[in-house]
Design a protein around this motif. Sequence first.
Motif, PDB file in Angstrom:
ATOM      1  N   GLU A 371       0.834  -1.202   0.000  1.00 30.05           N
ATOM      2  CA  GLU A 371       0.000   0.000   0.000  1.00 30.05           C
ATOM      3  C   GLU A 371       0.871   1.255   0.000  1.00 30.05           C
ATOM      4  OE1 GLU A 371      -3.802   2.078   2.286  1.00 30.05           O
ATOM      5  OE2 GLU A 371      -2.800   0.362   3.207  1.00 30.05           O
ATOM      6  N   ILE A 372       0.469   2.237  -0.799  1.00 31.80           N
ATOM      7  CA  ILE A 372       1.196   3.493  -0.917  1.00 31.80           C
ATOM      8  C   ILE A 372       0.804   4.410   0.234  1.00 31.80           C
ATOM      9  CG2 ILE A 372       1.531   5.536  -2.353  1.00 31.80           C
ATOM     10  CD1 ILE A 372       0.740   3.682  -4.760  1.00 31.80           C
ATOM     11  N   GLN A 373       1.812   4.977   0.892  1.00 29.61           N
ATOM     12  CA  GLN A 373       1.596   5.984   1.932  1.00 29.61           C
ATOM     13  C   GLN A 373       2.313   7.268   1.529  1.00 29.61           C
ATOM     14  OE1 GLN A 373       3.036   4.132   5.609  1.00 29.61           O
ATOM     15  NE2 GLN A 373       0.936   3.589   6.150  1.00 29.61           N
ATOM     16  N   ILE A 374       1.740   8.416   1.910  1.00 24.93           N
ATOM     17  CA  ILE A 374       2.336   9.697   1.547  1.00 24.93           C
ATOM     18  C   ILE A 374       2.346  10.637   2.746  1.00 24.93           C
ATOM     19  CG2 ILE A 374       1.724   9.554  -0.888  1.00 24.93           C
ATOM     20  CD1 ILE A 374      -0.617  11.454  -0.279  1.00 24.93           C
ATOM     21  N   ARG A 375       3.207  11.654   2.658  1.00 22.92           N
ATOM     22  CA  ARG A 375       3.299  12.687   3.677  1.00 22.92           C
ATOM     23  C   ARG A 375       3.820  13.947   3.009  1.00 22.92           C
ATOM     24  NH1 ARG A 375       6.704  11.094   8.984  1.00 22.92           N
ATOM     25  NH2 ARG A 375       8.431  11.244   7.499  1.00 22.92           N
ATOM     26  N   GLY A 376       3.179  15.099   3.282  1.00 24.96           N
ATOM     27  CA  GLY A 376       3.628  16.336   2.662  1.00 24.96           C
ATOM     28  C   GLY A 376       2.730  17.503   3.010  1.00 24.96           C
TER      29      GLY A 376
END
Length: 525
Positions: A371-376
């Motif tokens: 699963e793709i996780q992001i932060r920004g």
Amino acid sequence: MPDVLATARWREPLPLPEPALGELPRRAAALWPDRTALRHGERTLTFGELERATARCAAAVRQAVGTGAVVGAATVLAPVFASLYYGVARSGNTVVTLNPLVRGEALRHVLAASGTRLALLTREMWEKLAPFRDGLPDLATVVVLDCGTQGPPAGTVALEELLAAAPADDGRAERTDPDAVACVHFTSGTTGAPKAVPLTHRNLTVNAAQTAQAQGLDATSVTLNQLPLYHLMHLNSALWAGAAQVLCPDDDAAAAVAAADAYGATHWFSIPVRLARLAADPRLPDLRPRTVRGIFCGGSALPAGPARILSERFGIPVVQGYGLAEASPTVALDLPGRPRPGSCGPVVAGTECRVVGLGTRRVLAPGERGEIQIRGPQLMRGYLGPDGRRDFDEEGWFSTGDVGHLDEDGYLFVADRLGDVFKCDNEIVAPTEVEAVLARHPAVADCVVFGHPDEFSGSVAHALVVLREQGPDGPGSTPERVAEEVNADLAPFQRIQYIDAVPGLPRGPGGKVQRRVLRATALGA
């Protein structure tokens, strides 16, 4: 394995932009007052004219509902949406984006869930909403954007009337908290009930700068927006960069190329379903945009076949991006100068991306799918309502619900939605990858694949296909024969075990297939 290989963070840092969303037109007008901002048919607006229209809209909205209210605006692909969107943001109110293709009960749900007090709708949207009007006690005023000579329908106000009653600019300058909610966007609901995504002024303006940098936009750029509705990323990034926008709602390929040539478009924005049709258009050999430097698409996956055909025919890159409403929306974009087939490219500036195991939640190495996780800085703080921050972990990583992998250079490859992938013989199957092979078969006009429960394998591939009227072998082509021929190019765990011919496949706004609905119907769930 060093963690730097498992977490992508690319592109140069950006200076923080002006955090107030409603100030983007004012900034553009100060820098490029007489340059073209928007073209729509015969109508042209300069940045200076767009700023004046925004100021009037801000005054009109403030006069109608004061401040602190929720205002819904139809995302029509026309200059009026730009002035309304920025005007609401500047007025000290929150704008809810209303997809003009969503009507009736679905539109009622969005208006009720958001507590909209002022709704700016097309006539057709209002006609479909009118039967539900009594169920919207918070909705005080409905403004119709396209009354024309007919005048406003009963119970509504014409946009011209709303604007005429307000000063050109009431001179008030609201102090804007950059972390205040500027816009609420409802997810498409293709994998469940729509969720309300609140985006702050900072989220949206930062993402405008991120997107402009990733797409190579500047004040010399001209974008061709060949889209069914206005996407905030295209509007915000163009205003930030000072790029002109040519609005082309026409889905005809020849019309799009003519518009691109007429106005010297450098960037062509479209959606995968339109580009796939263009690649199969018999007029393609006669079409070639002269000034376009790249074709950009997103929203769903564009199969490699059509992308390759268009790139080779036009001699320009066809690149895909990855985004989601929760990220304002841009997360990654392939590099036009060195595109990587099948990739969405590296993440935009200031953004982090990693892939975690579906069961273990450990950070995976390059090439491993999870699963793709992001932060920004463009990421929302949490959904409105009971959903809240349920998809965030304690370190602020957001679980996107998408499955994919990163390669060793940090390029992101998106396979499918978490709810759409399935396991066959303990191998993860992404339906879009099977669909890409199936769509190459000359007898297949359209298709969708989903998991079919199986006693021994867990799930197996089940395909629905729209067959062309006459396949390569004449009328004798059958779904079973198509499956047999396609399976020769698939891995054993991907092979189609069930296949049905259907007359057509319903798609949601923006061209996304309703996989969850089709699966439930086909399986009787």
